[in-house]
Design a protein around this motif. Structure first.
Motif, PDB file in Angstrom:
ATOM      1  N   LEU A  61       0.825  -1.220   0.000  1.00  0.00           N
ATOM      2  CA  LEU A  61       0.000   0.000   0.000  1.00  0.00           C
ATOM      3  C   LEU A  61       0.857   1.267   0.000  1.00  0.00           C
ATOM      4  CD1 LEU A  61      -2.670  -1.060   2.631  1.00  0.00           C
ATOM      5  CD2 LEU A  61      -2.899  -1.077   0.147  1.00  0.00           C
ATOM      6  N   ARG A  62       2.105   1.157  -0.432  1.00  0.00           N
ATOM      7  CA  ARG A  62       3.045   2.269  -0.310  1.00  0.00           C
ATOM      8  C   ARG A  62       2.605   3.519  -1.055  1.00  0.00           C
ATOM      9  NH1 ARG A  62       4.581  -1.468  -3.719  1.00  0.00           N
ATOM     10  NH2 ARG A  62       5.503  -0.967  -5.734  1.00  0.00           N
ATOM     11  N   PHE A  63       1.972   3.375  -2.212  1.00  0.00           N
ATOM     12  CA  PHE A  63       1.555   4.551  -2.971  1.00  0.00           C
ATOM     13  C   PHE A  63       0.373   5.254  -2.292  1.00  0.00           C
ATOM     14  CE2 PHE A  63       3.437   1.809  -6.325  1.00  0.00           C
ATOM     15  CZ  PHE A  63       4.558   2.581  -6.547  1.00  0.00           C
ATOM     16  N   GLN A  64      -0.551   4.481  -1.743  1.00  0.00           N
ATOM     17  CA  GLN A  64      -1.674   5.074  -1.038  1.00  0.00           C
ATOM     18  C   GLN A  64      -1.212   5.744   0.247  1.00  0.00           C
ATOM     19  OE1 GLN A  64      -1.680   2.037  -2.406  1.00  0.00           O
ATOM     20  NE2 GLN A  64      -3.159   2.361  -4.037  1.00  0.00           N
ATOM     21  N   ILE A  65      -0.252   5.145   0.927  1.00  0.00           N
ATOM     22  CA  ILE A  65       0.291   5.742   2.151  1.00  0.00           C
ATOM     23  C   ILE A  65       1.002   7.047   1.817  1.00  0.00           C
ATOM     24  CG2 ILE A  65       1.995   5.436   3.992  1.00  0.00           C
ATOM     25  CD1 ILE A  65       1.278   2.424   3.924  1.00  0.00           C
ATOM     26  N   ALA A  66       1.748   7.070   0.714  1.00  0.00           N
ATOM     27  CA  ALA A  66       2.444   8.292   0.303  1.00  0.00           C
ATOM     28  C   ALA A  66       1.451   9.407  -0.031  1.00  0.00           C
ATOM     29  CB  ALA A  66       3.335   8.013  -0.896  1.00  0.00           C
ATOM     30  N   LYS A  67       0.343   9.061  -0.685  1.00  0.00           N
ATOM     31  CA  LYS A  67      -0.681  10.063  -0.992  1.00  0.00           C
ATOM     32  C   LYS A  67      -1.303  10.609   0.291  1.00  0.00           C
ATOM     33  CE  LYS A  67      -2.074   8.200  -5.450  1.00  0.00           C
ATOM     34  NZ  LYS A  67      -3.149   7.529  -6.206  1.00  0.00           N
TER      35      LYS A  67
END
Length: 71
Positions: free
Chosen positions: A53-59
């Motif tokens: 979920l790294r991209f969602q966490i970054a957003k």
């Protein structure tokens, strides 16, 4: 060569697969009463899931930073 989107999708799938494998191995070691190893494997499963979920966490982090800067 693979495009960037396809390689990101493959890596994301690998993170989720790793999380599932670690979870089931943790259940197996917990049943064998190896508590410390099972907790470590669950920690690995959670971090692998977070990696997926790294991209969602970054957003989410960037939105929180924007809200904090606007106040």
């Amino acid at each position: 060569m693979f495009s960037r989107k396809i390689s990101q999708l493959i890596i994301t799938f690998a993170f989720f697969y790793s999380a599932v494998v670690c979870h089931f191995k943790a259940i197996e070691t917990y049943k064998d009463e190896n508590i410390l190893l099972s907790y470590f494997l669950w920690f690995c499963a959670v971090t692998s899931f977070a990696g997926g979920l790294r991209f969602q966490i970054a957003k989410l982090v960037s939105k929180i930073k924007e809200l904090k800067n606007n106040e």
